[in-house]
Write a protein that holds these residues in place. Sequence first.
Motif, PDB file in Angstrom:
ATOM      1  N   THR A  73       0.835  -1.201   0.000  1.00  0.00           N
ATOM      2  CA  THR A  73       0.000   0.000   0.000  1.00  0.00           C
ATOM      3  C   THR A  73       0.870   1.251   0.000  1.00  0.00           C
ATOM      4  O   THR A  73       0.595   2.217  -0.724  1.00  0.00           O
ATOM      5  CB  THR A  73      -0.923   0.015   1.237  1.00  0.00           C
ATOM      6  N   MET A  74       1.935   1.228   0.791  1.00  0.00           N
ATOM      7  CA  MET A  74       2.843   2.382   0.816  1.00  0.00           C
ATOM      8  C   MET A  74       3.619   2.504  -0.493  1.00  0.00           C
ATOM      9  O   MET A  74       3.872   3.612  -0.976  1.00  0.00           O
ATOM     10  CB  MET A  74       3.785   2.261   2.015  1.00  0.00           C
ATOM     11  N   LEU A  75       3.999   1.371  -1.078  1.00  0.00           N
ATOM     12  CA  LEU A  75       4.694   1.418  -2.370  1.00  0.00           C
ATOM     13  C   LEU A  75       3.771   1.940  -3.463  1.00  0.00           C
ATOM     14  O   LEU A  75       4.232   2.554  -4.442  1.00  0.00           O
ATOM     15  CB  LEU A  75       5.223   0.028  -2.742  1.00  0.00           C
ATOM     16  N   ALA A  76       2.470   1.716  -3.306  1.00  0.00           N
ATOM     17  CA  ALA A  76       1.501   2.200  -4.290  1.00  0.00           C
ATOM     18  C   ALA A  76       1.356   3.716  -4.266  1.00  0.00           C
ATOM     19  O   ALA A  76       0.750   4.302  -5.167  1.00  0.00           O
ATOM     20  CB  ALA A  76       0.132   1.549  -4.040  1.00  0.00           C
ATOM     21  N   HIS A 107      -2.395  -5.999 -10.608  1.00  0.00           N
ATOM     22  CA  HIS A 107      -2.457  -7.077  -9.615  1.00  0.00           C
ATOM     23  C   HIS A 107      -3.544  -6.847  -8.564  1.00  0.00           C
ATOM     24  O   HIS A 107      -3.468  -7.401  -7.467  1.00  0.00           O
ATOM     25  CB  HIS A 107      -1.096  -7.222  -8.921  1.00  0.00           C
ATOM     26  N   THR A 108      -4.542  -6.056  -8.902  1.00  0.00           N
ATOM     27  CA  THR A 108      -5.602  -5.792  -7.922  1.00  0.00           C
ATOM     28  C   THR A 108      -6.358  -7.059  -7.541  1.00  0.00           C
ATOM     29  O   THR A 108      -6.894  -7.159  -6.438  1.00  0.00           O
ATOM     30  CB  THR A 108      -6.591  -4.739  -8.461  1.00  0.00           C
ATOM     31  N   ALA A 109      -6.385  -8.041  -8.442  1.00  0.00           N
ATOM     32  CA  ALA A 109      -7.096  -9.298  -8.139  1.00  0.00           C
ATOM     33  C   ALA A 109      -6.482  -9.997  -6.923  1.00  0.00           C
ATOM     34  O   ALA A 109      -7.187 -10.660  -6.154  1.00  0.00           O
ATOM     35  CB  ALA A 109      -7.044 -10.226  -9.351  1.00  0.00           C
ATOM     36  N   THR A 110      -5.178  -9.824  -6.753  1.00  0.00           N
ATOM     37  CA  THR A 110      -4.511 -10.443  -5.605  1.00  0.00           C
ATOM     38  C   THR A 110      -5.063  -9.874  -4.296  1.00  0.00           C
ATOM     39  O   THR A 110      -5.292 -10.611  -3.319  1.00  0.00           O
ATOM     40  CB  THR A 110      -2.989 -10.197  -5.677  1.00  0.00           C
ATOM     41  N   PHE A 111      -5.305  -8.568  -4.286  1.00  0.00           N
ATOM     42  CA  PHE A 111      -5.845  -7.928  -3.081  1.00  0.00           C
ATOM     43  C   PHE A 111      -7.336  -8.232  -2.920  1.00  0.00           C
ATOM     44  O   PHE A 111      -7.820  -8.372  -1.791  1.00  0.00           O
ATOM     45  CB  PHE A 111      -5.620  -6.417  -3.151  1.00  0.00           C
ATOM     46  N   GLN A 136      -8.792 -10.940  -3.512  1.00  0.00           N
ATOM     47  CA  GLN A 136      -8.925 -12.260  -2.887  1.00  0.00           C
ATOM     48  C   GLN A 136      -8.889 -12.165  -1.357  1.00  0.00           C
ATOM     49  O   GLN A 136      -9.416 -13.029  -0.664  1.00  0.00           O
ATOM     50  CB  GLN A 136      -7.798 -13.182  -3.359  1.00  0.00           C
ATOM     51  N   CYS A 137      -8.287 -11.098  -0.868  1.00  0.00           N
ATOM     52  CA  CYS A 137      -8.168 -10.918   0.591  1.00  0.00           C
ATOM     53  C   CYS A 137      -9.442 -10.332   1.206  1.00  0.00           C
ATOM     54  O   CYS A 137      -9.561 -10.294   2.440  1.00  0.00           O
ATOM     55  CB  CYS A 137      -7.002  -9.988   0.912  1.00  0.00           C
ATOM     56  N   LEU A 138     -10.377  -9.882   0.381  1.00  0.00           N
ATOM     57  CA  LEU A 138     -11.582  -9.241   0.913  1.00  0.00           C
ATOM     58  C   LEU A 138     -12.488 -10.227   1.634  1.00  0.00           C
ATOM     59  O   LEU A 138     -13.380  -9.815   2.383  1.00  0.00           O
ATOM     60  CB  LEU A 138     -12.344  -8.546  -0.223  1.00  0.00           C
ATOM     61  N   ASN A 139     -12.285 -11.507   1.368  1.00  0.00           N
ATOM     62  CA  ASN A 139     -13.074 -12.535   2.062  1.00  0.00           C
ATOM     63  C   ASN A 139     -12.289 -13.214   3.187  1.00  0.00           C
ATOM     64  O   ASN A 139     -12.727 -14.229   3.729  1.00  0.00           O
ATOM     65  CB  ASN A 139     -13.540 -13.601   1.059  1.00  0.00           C
ATOM     66  N   LYS A 172     -10.204  -9.718  10.092  1.00  0.00           N
ATOM     67  CA  LYS A 172     -10.715  -8.377   9.776  1.00  0.00           C
ATOM     68  C   LYS A 172      -9.599  -7.410   9.415  1.00  0.00           C
ATOM     69  O   LYS A 172      -9.771  -6.534   8.561  1.00  0.00           O
ATOM     70  CB  LYS A 172     -11.509  -7.832  10.961  1.00  0.00           C
ATOM     71  N   ALA A 173      -8.445  -7.556  10.069  1.00  0.00           N
ATOM     72  CA  ALA A 173      -7.329  -6.659   9.796  1.00  0.00           C
ATOM     73  C   ALA A 173      -6.824  -6.833   8.363  1.00  0.00           C
ATOM     74  O   ALA A 173      -6.516  -5.843   7.683  1.00  0.00           O
ATOM     75  CB  ALA A 173      -6.202  -6.913  10.786  1.00  0.00           C
ATOM     76  N   VAL A 174      -6.755  -8.093   7.909  1.00  0.00           N
ATOM     77  CA  VAL A 174      -6.327  -8.362   6.528  1.00  0.00           C
ATOM     78  C   VAL A 174      -7.343  -7.790   5.546  1.00  0.00           C
ATOM     79  O   VAL A 174      -6.987  -7.152   4.550  1.00  0.00           O
ATOM     80  CB  VAL A 174      -6.142  -9.877   6.305  1.00  0.00           C
ATOM     81  N   LYS A 175      -8.619  -8.020   5.819  1.00  0.00           N
ATOM     82  CA  LYS A 175      -9.682  -7.520   4.945  1.00  0.00           C
ATOM     83  C   LYS A 175      -9.636  -6.001   4.835  1.00  0.00           C
ATOM     84  O   LYS A 175      -9.718  -5.437   3.737  1.00  0.00           O
ATOM     85  CB  LYS A 175     -11.036  -7.967   5.487  1.00  0.00           C
ATOM     86  N   ARG A 176      -9.501  -5.322   5.979  1.00  0.00           N
ATOM     87  CA  ARG A 176      -9.464  -3.861   5.980  1.00  0.00           C
ATOM     88  C   ARG A 176      -8.228  -3.351   5.255  1.00  0.00           C
ATOM     89  O   ARG A 176      -8.298  -2.386   4.482  1.00  0.00           O
ATOM     90  CB  ARG A 176      -9.473  -3.352   7.427  1.00  0.00           C
ATOM     91  N   ALA A 177      -7.076  -3.988   5.479  1.00  0.00           N
ATOM     92  CA  ALA A 177      -5.844  -3.571   4.815  1.00  0.00           C
ATOM     93  C   ALA A 177      -5.955  -3.731   3.302  1.00  0.00           C
ATOM     94  O   ALA A 177      -5.464  -2.888   2.542  1.00  0.00           O
ATOM     95  CB  ALA A 177      -4.659  -4.386   5.346  1.00  0.00           C
ATOM     96  N   ALA A 178      -6.616  -4.809   2.856  1.00  0.00           N
ATOM     97  CA  ALA A 178      -6.805  -5.041   1.416  1.00  0.00           C
ATOM     98  C   ALA A 178      -7.702  -3.960   0.809  1.00  0.00           C
ATOM     99  O   ALA A 178      -7.459  -3.482  -0.309  1.00  0.00           O
ATOM    100  CB  ALA A 178      -7.408  -6.418   1.191  1.00  0.00           C
ATOM    101  N   GLU A 179      -8.742  -3.571   1.531  1.00  0.00           N
ATOM    102  CA  GLU A 179      -9.636  -2.510   1.050  1.00  0.00           C
ATOM    103  C   GLU A 179      -8.878  -1.199   0.853  1.00  0.00           C
ATOM    104  O   GLU A 179      -9.043  -0.513  -0.166  1.00  0.00           O
ATOM    105  CB  GLU A 179     -10.783  -2.303   2.047  1.00  0.00           C
TER     106      GLU A 179
END
Length: 339
Positions: free
Chosen positions: A294-297, A309-313, A315-318, A322-329
């Motif tokens: 996210t910081m590199l983006a 590569h947004t599809a990779t992120f 996949q994390c929405l499910n 919760k922390a992983v899901k929120r970070a992916a969003e």
Amino acid sequence: MAHARISASLPPDIDTTKAPIAFGKRALPKLNEELHSPDLLTQQRALMALCDLVHDPENVYQAIEIGFLDSLKTLLLHRDSTVRQKTTEILSIMAMHNVGRQGLIQNGVISALSKLLDDPVDICRKNTHQIFEMMAKLPEGAADIICARLIPVLVFKLKTESDEIQELILSTLSSCLRVEASEALAAGAVTVLKKALTHSSAAIRSKAAWVLLDIGTHPEGKIVVCEEVVPVLVSLLEDTDPEVQASATGALMFAAVKPQGRFSALGAGAIPPLLKLVAEETSRARLSAIKTLTMLAELPEGRKTLLDHTATFEQCLNDPCKAVKRAAEIAISVIKWKP
């Protein structure tokens, strides 16, 4: 790779079966007297008896009340290596109990133990570092280690000690550097830790990366890590050991907070291995990898690469975390942001 372990075996002429432990804490006052005996064998046997008794926290409390710690502090400098070994072993066992840790702090044992850092007997030094590691987990213990000016010494010892003791030192430094990092930085800790990142031991690589993470939580530490270590951390993202990957990713995440760290990570080719870690659902480094990406983006070049590569992120929405899901969003929103 196999490593030699430091042996705690006693000399063959010491008969531990003759140690008087039958009466438990009722024997403590007598044992304290025997520690001051001019007879070496009496001292050794008293120490072995006490070593058994202090596994019980009630006996630890009683021993501290009687004044054992003053006796043990004196014996730390005894000419006999067996006496020093058993004394440090007793203190190590006492440090496993909360009442023991508090007693060691209140009686200034950390400062007394510092005199054993150059002890010629490996097991005495190992026991000493085990005590430091346990004491450093308490804020007061970490503060005592820092106040005793032991951080520069511990950094230096990373260059000379066995692998087994290096692991203990790294754990101690990790706890202490969360509190204060300036002495470690002045002692050249980052350079020493950078070398440890390429050690043959996965445990040492992982702990070294974790200490760098702790250094990176301080503003001045981030600067040095960005200048010296980021490319090595990026190489560890593909380490064969999951613990090393997780520690390296965490350290890289803190370094990437600064623009210099982001540019360095991007230049070192961090995006492909970070994406791989994000895609691995069982990776312990997943959350840190998402946050780092996210910081590199936030850099135009990084955002351009990650748009594919947004599809990779997604996949994390499910993800159940919760922390992983929120970070992916957040990552997706930053990657798709348009000026």
